[in-house]
Design a protein around this motif. Structure first.
Motif, PDB file in Angstrom:
ATOM      1  N   ILE A 115       0.698  -1.198   0.278  1.00 56.16           N
ATOM      2  CA  ILE A 115       0.114  -0.086  -0.149  1.00 56.16           C
ATOM      3  C   ILE A 115       1.219   1.648  -0.192  1.00 56.16           C
ATOM      4  O   ILE A 115       0.773   2.595  -0.990  1.00 56.16           O
ATOM      5  CB  ILE A 115      -0.965   0.113   1.230  1.00 56.16           C
ATOM      6  N   ASP A 116       2.124   1.397   0.709  1.00 57.30           N
ATOM      7  CA  ASP A 116       2.798   2.449   0.933  1.00 57.30           C
ATOM      8  C   ASP A 116       3.515   2.685   0.085  1.00 57.30           C
ATOM      9  O   ASP A 116       4.087   3.788  -0.586  1.00 57.30           O
ATOM     10  CB  ASP A 116       3.705   1.972   1.848  1.00 57.30           C
ATOM     11  N   SER A 117       3.582   1.763  -0.783  1.00 58.51           N
ATOM     12  CA  SER A 117       4.545   1.486  -2.483  1.00 58.51           C
ATOM     13  C   SER A 117       4.032   2.555  -3.140  1.00 58.51           C
ATOM     14  O   SER A 117       4.135   3.120  -4.489  1.00 58.51           O
ATOM     15  CB  SER A 117       4.906   0.299  -2.479  1.00 58.51           C
ATOM     16  N   GLY A 118       2.472   2.586  -3.005  1.00 59.87           N
ATOM     17  CA  GLY A 118       1.566   3.512  -4.554  1.00 59.87           C
ATOM     18  C   GLY A 118       1.188   2.608  -5.552  1.00 59.87           C
ATOM     19  O   GLY A 118       0.488   2.776  -6.015  1.00 59.87           O
ATOM     20  N   GLY A 161      -2.573   2.203  -6.733  1.00 57.24           N
ATOM     21  CA  GLY A 161      -3.421   3.042  -7.626  1.00 57.24           C
ATOM     22  C   GLY A 161      -4.520   3.685  -7.315  1.00 57.24           C
ATOM     23  O   GLY A 161      -4.151   4.395  -5.630  1.00 57.24           O
ATOM     24  N   ARG A 162      -5.374   4.100  -7.568  1.00 59.72           N
ATOM     25  CA  ARG A 162      -6.888   4.394  -6.849  1.00 59.72           C
ATOM     26  C   ARG A 162      -7.467   2.662  -5.914  1.00 59.72           C
ATOM     27  O   ARG A 162      -7.522   1.782  -6.658  1.00 59.72           O
ATOM     28  CB  ARG A 162      -7.697   5.180  -7.058  1.00 59.72           C
ATOM     29  N   HIS A 183      -4.430   0.060 -10.804  1.00 62.51           N
ATOM     30  CA  HIS A 183      -3.463  -0.525 -10.804  1.00 62.51           C
ATOM     31  C   HIS A 183      -2.779  -1.032 -10.583  1.00 62.51           C
ATOM     32  O   HIS A 183      -1.747  -1.993 -11.326  1.00 62.51           O
ATOM     33  CB  HIS A 183      -2.475   0.838 -10.856  1.00 62.51           C
TER      34      HIS A 183
END
Length: 387
Positions: A155-158, A161-162, A282
């Motif tokens: 999650i923290d890595s992105g 996406g959304r 993503h």
């Protein structure tokens, strides 16, 4: 090097969870490793005293793990200034009065969840501890599981996406107690004794969701008593008055929709007893107690609905394991070490009795939603606490 000893009153550790997770795999394990190394070179060493109502069980447990102190007199233990911490792993219905007595005695408080059977009582404990100026915490062990730690890293890595949605599946078949002994104590299935899967598991899902995805703002919950009669530890039949399954949907503050099925009446066909799937624009992830796997946007196969031909896609392909990238210790032990350092060294510890009260609040609203058969908003308990 100095050894800083801290006395810990452990009430209710003759039960399954108290014995295995809190005593053997946490406090005894910390002692066996030589204590907790502190940043100044000193060592913090817990010194437990086991407390309960059954003298025979306490003596046997203490002897089995080379613990010198045990007692059936809680009041006398609370009167001893050398024991700074009070820990409670009793049945929930017994917890409130014991924690209140410990707060009044000036002990720092650490206890199992749920902290009470009602949100009013849970919030009262948080207020009393704050007013008394004692440090306090509640067990939130799922946050320290390897699978969820890996998921938090994703999650923290992105990576996602959304984030759109979260789907949780938890549970296993708990035997009824007739042809095979039950794996859980009978009080779990009696509402009058504080049992029920809603009060048990929604406390967990509240802090998991808040820590990973966002605060819960609304809930819809349907409970069930799927097995109406069970057999207790003495071989006697009893009527199950508490829910053994819960089907809950949560709306989070950021628009994420989460749904969790929690059941003691489900036969497992998944990788682990807990499975949490997260889907984002993503990428997606599936996390369990120990493992976490991800599938990126570019690795997602194109599924087409056609029931007239065999499915050509193996949907278990195209998922990657999230590596350990380190070692993981017992989740209960990790949080115990954090709380002990919080008491002795004043290091941060965010999982307070107020956080525990939020879990009880969500479970309480879940039961109300079931009874009223409707969605319910989740008020901000922090605002009530400060008012």
């Amino acid at each position: 090097m100095a050894v800083r000893r801290v006395g810990v009153i452990m009430n209710g550790v003759t039960g399954r969870m108290g014995t295995n997770q809190h005593l053997i795999r946490s406090i005894v394990a910390i002692c066996d490793q030589g204590g907790i190394a502190l940043s100044n070179g000193d060592v913090l060493m817990p010194e437990p005293i086991l407390v309960g109502r059954n003298e025979h069980k306490l003596r046997a447990l203490a002897e089995a793990h080379n613990i010198e102190r045990w007692s059936t007199d809680l009041a006398a233990c609370l009167a001893n200034p050398d024991d700074e911490i009070y820990f409670d792993a009793q049945a929930t219905t017994l917890r409130v009065e014991s924690v209140k007595a410990a707060i009044q005695a000036g002990k720092h408080i650490y206890c199992e969840k749920p902290t009470a059977t009602t949100s009013a009582e849970a919030l009262e404990l948080a207020r009393l501890a704050t007013e008394a100026g004692v440090k306090n915490g509640v067990v939130q062990d799922k946050l320290f599981l390897p699978g969820l730690l890996k998921l938090k890293r994703v999650i923290d890595s992105g990576f996602f996406g959304r984030i759109l949605s979260v789907r949780g599946e938890f549970g296993y078949w708990v035997f009824e107690g007739d042809w095979q002994p039950a794996q859980r104590p009978s009080w779990n299935y009696r509402k009058e004794d504080g049992g029920g899967i809603i009060i048990d598991m929604l406390c967990h899902w509240r802090y998991v969701l808040a820590h990973l995805f966002g605060e819960v703002r609304a809930i819809s919950c349907l409970g069930a008593i799927h097995i109406p009669e069970r057999i207790d530890e003495q071989g006697h039949a009893y009527v199950a008055t508490a829910d053994d399954a819960a089907y809950s949907t949560f709306e989070l503050e950021n628009g994420i929709i989460a749904h969790f099925n929690s059941s003691w009446c489900v036969r497992v066909r998944r990788d682990e007893l807990l499975s949490i799937q997260v889907d984002g624009t993503h990428g997606s992830a599936v996390a369990g107690l120990r493992e976490c796997r991800v599938q990126s946007r570019v690795s997602t196969p194109k599924a087409i609905w056609n029931p007239d031909v065999p499915n050509p896609i193996d949907f278990y392909d195209n998922w990657q394991d999230v590596p350990d990238n380190g070692s993981f210790e017992n989740a209960f032990k990790v949080q115990w070490e954090l709380f002990l350092k919080h008491v002795v060294c004043d290091t941060p510890f965010r999982w307070s009795l107020l956080e525990g009260a939020k879990g009880v609040q969500l479970a309480e609203l879940g039961m109300q939603s079931w009874e009223q058969r409707r969605w319910l908003d989740v008020p901000d308990l922090s605002a009530q606490f400060l008012s």
